[in-house]
Design a protein around this motif. Structure first.
Motif, mmCIF file in Angstrom:
data_model
loop_
_atom_site.group_PDB
_atom_site.id
_atom_site.type_symbol
_atom_site.label_atom_id
_atom_site.label_comp_id
_atom_site.label_asym_id
_atom_site.label_seq_id
_atom_site.Cartn_x
_atom_site.Cartn_y
_atom_site.Cartn_z
ATOM 1 N N VAL A 28 48.829 42.129 -23.244
ATOM 2 C CA VAL A 28 48.500 43.048 -24.338
ATOM 3 C C VAL A 28 47.418 42.451 -25.237
ATOM 4 C CG1 VAL A 28 49.381 44.142 -26.435
ATOM 5 C CG2 VAL A 28 50.731 44.216 -24.326
ATOM 6 N N VAL A 29 47.598 41.183 -25.632
ATOM 7 C CA VAL A 29 46.613 40.532 -26.497
ATOM 8 C C VAL A 29 45.253 40.461 -25.802
ATOM 9 C CG1 VAL A 29 45.969 38.341 -27.569
ATOM 10 C CG2 VAL A 29 48.310 39.210 -27.808
ATOM 11 N N GLY A 31 44.141 42.363 -23.454
ATOM 12 C CA GLY A 31 43.581 43.704 -23.337
ATOM 13 C C GLY A 31 42.906 44.169 -24.612
ATOM 14 N N TYR A 32 43.563 43.949 -25.756
ATOM 15 C CA TYR A 32 42.979 44.361 -27.034
ATOM 16 C C TYR A 32 41.712 43.571 -27.348
ATOM 17 C CZ TYR A 32 46.466 47.651 -28.821
ATOM 18 O OH TYR A 32 47.245 48.753 -29.034
ATOM 19 N N LEU A 33 41.737 42.272 -27.082
ATOM 20 C CA LEU A 33 40.553 41.455 -27.351
ATOM 21 C C LEU A 33 39.401 41.826 -26.425
ATOM 22 C CD1 LEU A 33 42.283 37.985 -27.868
ATOM 23 C CD2 LEU A 33 41.119 39.345 -29.626
ATOM 24 N N ARG A 35 38.893 44.825 -25.114
ATOM 25 C CA ARG A 35 38.365 46.110 -25.592
ATOM 26 C C ARG A 35 37.531 45.935 -26.856
ATOM 27 N NH1 ARG A 35 43.290 47.927 -23.481
ATOM 28 N NH2 ARG A 35 44.404 47.744 -25.473
ATOM 29 N N ALA A 36 37.800 44.858 -27.599
ATOM 30 C CA ALA A 36 36.990 44.570 -28.789
ATOM 31 C C ALA A 36 35.666 43.910 -28.423
ATOM 32 C CB ALA A 36 37.766 43.677 -29.749
ATOM 33 N N SER A 119 51.305 43.454 -34.762
ATOM 34 C CA SER A 119 50.462 44.508 -34.220
ATOM 35 C C SER A 119 49.276 43.856 -33.516
ATOM 36 C CB SER A 119 49.960 45.411 -35.345
ATOM 37 O OG SER A 119 48.792 46.113 -34.953
ATOM 38 N N PRO A 120 49.031 44.197 -32.237
ATOM 39 C CA PRO A 120 47.857 43.629 -31.557
ATOM 40 C C PRO A 120 46.563 43.907 -32.309
ATOM 41 C CG PRO A 120 49.302 44.678 -29.970
ATOM 42 C CD PRO A 120 49.823 45.043 -31.332
ATOM 43 N N ARG A 121 46.496 45.061 -32.962
ATOM 44 C CA ARG A 121 45.287 45.369 -33.737
ATOM 45 C C ARG A 121 45.135 44.398 -34.909
ATOM 46 N NH1 ARG A 121 41.363 48.742 -35.151
ATOM 47 N NH2 ARG A 121 41.088 49.303 -37.339
ATOM 48 N N VAL A 124 43.727 41.202 -33.552
ATOM 49 C CA VAL A 124 42.291 41.318 -33.274
ATOM 50 C C VAL A 124 41.495 41.189 -34.566
ATOM 51 C CG1 VAL A 124 40.468 42.866 -32.481
ATOM 52 C CG2 VAL A 124 42.583 42.665 -31.164
#
Length: 251
Positions: A28-29, A31-33, A35-36, A119-121, A124
């Motif tokens: 998850v982490v 993936g979010y990074l 996408r950033a 929150s993963p967000r 980020v």
């Protein structure tokens, strides 16, 4: 903790190493990074994390404290003891009840932390805030001109500091804190003010400031147990007193 700069845009793509033995959290982490806009490497334990950090020299490390084998604190300790890892930005992942480990992580030189569950967000945003501070010098960086105060000289652009000609090996947070003190010799600042003006946080755990002041003292004071440069003003906060009567200014 919220950061006042969290709404700013993402930094340039960075190479980030995520070290977490929980596959779901790691995915998850990452993936979010990704996408950033960042390039992400992953490690599932402390030994692999150390190997990847040394082999690829990431721009930032996201490090879980609870790791099999070599735990996160030992990973951080070994990195900070090496010349290549002394200034590597590190964001810790900590469990809610692990306050002692979190404080120890800060004492070892972590730059920020996020408490699980998170929150993963939010993570980020924390990562991007630390990256901005690493690359641009953070809230203390303007103007980015060399400073001299007493026998300490500092170049914000090169992120290098010296005392009496000896280079100081400082972490990201320590460097920003020293920069701020050199720009304001003789002025007293509370921990809350330092958190706002150096960290960029509107509120948070004030022990973070206490720990980093202690770490900075260990690197610039002749006797950290009896500090002469960074004085504690009881009931108020901290004051930087130059070793001589020189004022802060261009070196």
């Amino acid at each position: 903790m919220n950061e006042s700069h969290a709404s700013a845009g993402p930094p340039d793509p960075a190479r980030i190493l995520v070290v977490d033995d929980d596959l779901t959290v790691g995915e998850v982490v990452a993936g979010y990074l990704t996408r950033a806009g960042h390039l992400v490497d992953r490690a599932g334990d402390g030994s692999q994390g150390l190997d990847l950090a040394r082999a690829h020299r990431p721009d930032l490390l996201v490090l879980d404290l609870m790791l099999p084998g070599i735990d996160g604190l030992e990973v951080l300790r070994r990195l900070r003891a090496s010349e290549d890892g002394v200034d590597l930005p590190v964001v810790l992942l900590t469990a809610k009840g692990d306050e002692a480990d979190r404080i120890l992580g800060l004492e070892l030189g972590a730059d920020d932390y996020v408490t699980k569950p998170f929150s993963p967000r939010e993570l980020v945003l924390r990562v991007q805030s630390v990256l901005r501070r690493s690359r641009l010098g953070g809230p203390t960086a303007s103007p980015a001109v060399p400073l001299a105060c007493g026998d300490i000289t500092l170049d914000p652009r090169a992120r290098r500091a010296h005392r009496a000609g000896r280079e100081l090996l400082l972490t990201l947070r320590e460097f920003d804190l020293l920069t701020f003190f050199l720009r304001h010799p003789g002025a007293v600042f509370s921990r809350q003010e330092l958190m706002q003006r150096v960290w960029g946080w509107d509120f948070g755990d004030l022990s973070t400031v206490t720990v980093h002041v202690r770490r900075l003292r260990e690197k610039i004071e002749d006797d950290p147990a009896a500090p002469a440069l960074i004085s504690t003003v009881w009931g108020v906060g901290y004051r930087y007193d130059p070793a001589t009567d020189e004022k802060a200014g261009p070196a």
